[in-house]
Motif scaffolding. Structure first.
Motif, mmCIF file in Angstrom:
data_model
loop_
_atom_site.group_PDB
_atom_site.id
_atom_site.type_symbol
_atom_site.label_atom_id
_atom_site.label_comp_id
_atom_site.label_asym_id
_atom_site.label_seq_id
_atom_site.Cartn_x
_atom_site.Cartn_y
_atom_site.Cartn_z
ATOM 1 N N LYS A 225 19.312 0.066 -12.965
ATOM 2 C CA LYS A 225 18.410 -0.623 -13.452
ATOM 3 C C LYS A 225 17.338 0.415 -14.067
ATOM 4 O O LYS A 225 17.257 1.564 -13.951
ATOM 5 N N THR A 226 16.568 -0.389 -15.148
ATOM 6 C CA THR A 226 15.370 0.511 -15.619
ATOM 7 C C THR A 226 14.192 -0.303 -15.626
ATOM 8 O O THR A 226 14.338 -1.586 -15.177
ATOM 9 N N VAL A 227 13.207 0.177 -15.848
ATOM 10 C CA VAL A 227 11.786 -0.526 -15.901
ATOM 11 C C VAL A 227 11.193 -0.364 -17.009
ATOM 12 O O VAL A 227 11.234 0.841 -17.687
ATOM 13 N N THR B 274 10.659 9.597 -26.937
ATOM 14 C CA THR B 274 9.154 9.118 -27.379
ATOM 15 C C THR B 274 8.376 8.461 -26.377
ATOM 16 O O THR B 274 9.028 7.637 -25.584
ATOM 17 N N ASP B 275 7.170 8.001 -26.524
ATOM 18 C CA ASP B 275 6.350 7.350 -25.961
ATOM 19 C C ASP B 275 6.708 5.823 -26.059
ATOM 20 O O ASP B 275 7.020 5.153 -24.973
ATOM 21 N N GLY B 276 7.221 5.305 -27.034
ATOM 22 C CA GLY B 276 7.749 4.013 -27.376
ATOM 23 C C GLY B 276 8.875 3.758 -26.540
ATOM 24 O O GLY B 276 9.259 2.597 -25.957
ATOM 25 N N GLU B 277 9.769 4.564 -26.729
ATOM 26 C CA GLU B 277 11.164 4.555 -26.114
ATOM 27 C C GLU B 277 11.102 4.486 -24.540
ATOM 28 O O GLU B 277 11.563 3.618 -23.815
ATOM 29 N N TYR B 278 10.019 5.215 -24.143
ATOM 30 C CA TYR B 278 9.922 5.345 -22.605
ATOM 31 C C TYR B 278 9.286 3.973 -21.990
ATOM 32 O O TYR B 278 9.861 3.717 -21.155
ATOM 33 N N ARG B 279 8.352 3.593 -22.951
ATOM 34 C CA ARG B 279 7.674 2.197 -22.222
ATOM 35 C C ARG B 279 8.690 1.034 -22.458
ATOM 36 O O ARG B 279 8.567 0.139 -21.539
ATOM 37 N N SER B 280 9.755 1.109 -23.347
ATOM 38 C CA SER B 280 10.537 0.081 -23.556
ATOM 39 C C SER B 280 11.621 -0.055 -22.266
ATOM 40 O O SER B 280 12.371 -1.203 -22.166
ATOM 41 N N GLY B 281 11.610 1.008 -21.661
ATOM 42 C CA GLY B 281 12.440 0.959 -20.482
ATOM 43 C C GLY B 281 13.001 2.438 -20.018
ATOM 44 O O GLY B 281 13.509 3.193 -20.884
ATOM 45 N N HIS B 282 12.809 2.634 -18.764
ATOM 46 C CA HIS B 282 13.150 3.895 -18.074
ATOM 47 C C HIS B 282 13.399 3.738 -17.001
ATOM 48 O O HIS B 282 13.652 2.815 -16.189
ATOM 49 N N ILE B 283 14.204 4.997 -16.394
ATOM 50 C CA ILE B 283 14.758 4.901 -14.880
ATOM 51 C C ILE B 283 13.321 4.977 -14.161
ATOM 52 O O ILE B 283 12.403 5.394 -14.413
ATOM 53 N N PRO B 284 13.360 4.274 -13.057
ATOM 54 C CA PRO B 284 12.194 3.657 -12.201
ATOM 55 C C PRO B 284 11.513 5.030 -11.873
ATOM 56 O O PRO B 284 10.227 4.845 -11.610
ATOM 57 N N THR B 285 12.228 6.100 -11.223
ATOM 58 C CA THR B 285 11.482 7.207 -10.679
ATOM 59 C C THR B 285 10.878 8.049 -11.664
ATOM 60 O O THR B 285 10.394 9.190 -11.341
ATOM 61 N N ALA B 286 11.419 8.055 -12.847
ATOM 62 C CA ALA B 286 11.116 8.884 -14.087
ATOM 63 C C ALA B 286 9.729 9.582 -14.539
ATOM 64 O O ALA B 286 8.975 8.590 -14.498
ATOM 65 N N VAL B 287 9.580 10.621 -14.852
ATOM 66 C CA VAL B 287 8.107 10.966 -15.314
ATOM 67 C C VAL B 287 8.548 11.239 -16.747
ATOM 68 O O VAL B 287 9.771 11.538 -17.131
ATOM 69 N N HIS B 288 7.435 11.360 -17.628
ATOM 70 C CA HIS B 288 7.807 11.318 -19.035
ATOM 71 C C HIS B 288 7.404 12.620 -19.695
ATOM 72 O O HIS B 288 6.051 12.815 -19.536
ATOM 73 N N HIS B 289 8.112 13.209 -20.233
ATOM 74 C CA HIS B 289 7.684 14.519 -20.923
ATOM 75 C C HIS B 289 8.425 14.483 -21.946
ATOM 76 O O HIS B 289 9.602 15.141 -22.235
ATOM 77 N N PRO B 290 7.808 14.144 -23.246
ATOM 78 C CA PRO B 290 8.818 14.089 -24.534
ATOM 79 C C PRO B 290 9.270 15.390 -25.054
ATOM 80 O O PRO B 290 8.429 16.371 -24.883
#
Length: 160
Positions: A153-155, A74-90
């Motif tokens: 790491k995550t960002v 979800t958007d909130g999960e993505y914003r709370s920490g994701h793999i640095p180069t990841a793109v978001h597609h829920p």
């Protein structure tokens, strides 16, 4: 004479019953003898995506430009920490054909590493993308939790 005929009919019934029973037994036995072993009768996994460990994902990313991480949380999960180069597609959006056709703009030959929190939603996403013809799909074992446990790491993404 009538008793003799009745006795012969009884013997004939027994003979027919025995013959049918014997033929059925031979048929069943031959099926088992001609059949492949029961171990080879396990269900076939028709999926073409591959489950990979975090270290394998990191190695793929470092050795090729043809790799992308896709976060399906979800958007909130993505914003709370994701793999640095990841793109978001829920995942919820990936279930929509119109979204895939308009927003999921990756080459069908690109290596796509999908992940979620623990790898269950990304498995569903892997199957969805397979159905749209993507053929180099990888599901990150353990999801982002496995990624972090492996020391990667995550960002965070902050919204304004």
């Amino acid at each position: 004479m009538f008793l003799k005929l009745e006795k012969e009919m009884g013997n004939m019934r027994k003979s027919i019953f025995f013959s049918v029973f014997l033929a059925a037994g031979i048929g069943i036995l031959s099926l088992f003898l001609l059949m492949p072993s029961f171990n080879s009768m396990q269900p076939v996994d028709a999926s073409h995506y591959e489950n990979i460990k975090p270290v394998e994902a990191e190695n793929m990313l470092n050795s090729s430009d043809n790799v992308v991480f896709v976060d399906v949380r979800t958007d909130g999960e993505y914003r709370s920490g994701h793999i640095p180069t990841a793109v978001h597609h829920p995942l919820l959006k990936l279930k929509d054909e119109a979204y895939i056709k308009s927003s999921f703009k990756f080459s069908k030959n690109k290596k796509i590493i999908l992940y979620c929190r623990t790898a269950s939603r990304s498995q569903v996403a892997s199957e969805i993308l397979e159905n749209y013809g993507y053929n180099k799909i990888y599901n990150l074992i353990g999801g982002i939790e496995g990624w972090k446990e492996s020391g990667y790491k995550t960002v965070e993404t902050f919204s304004s």
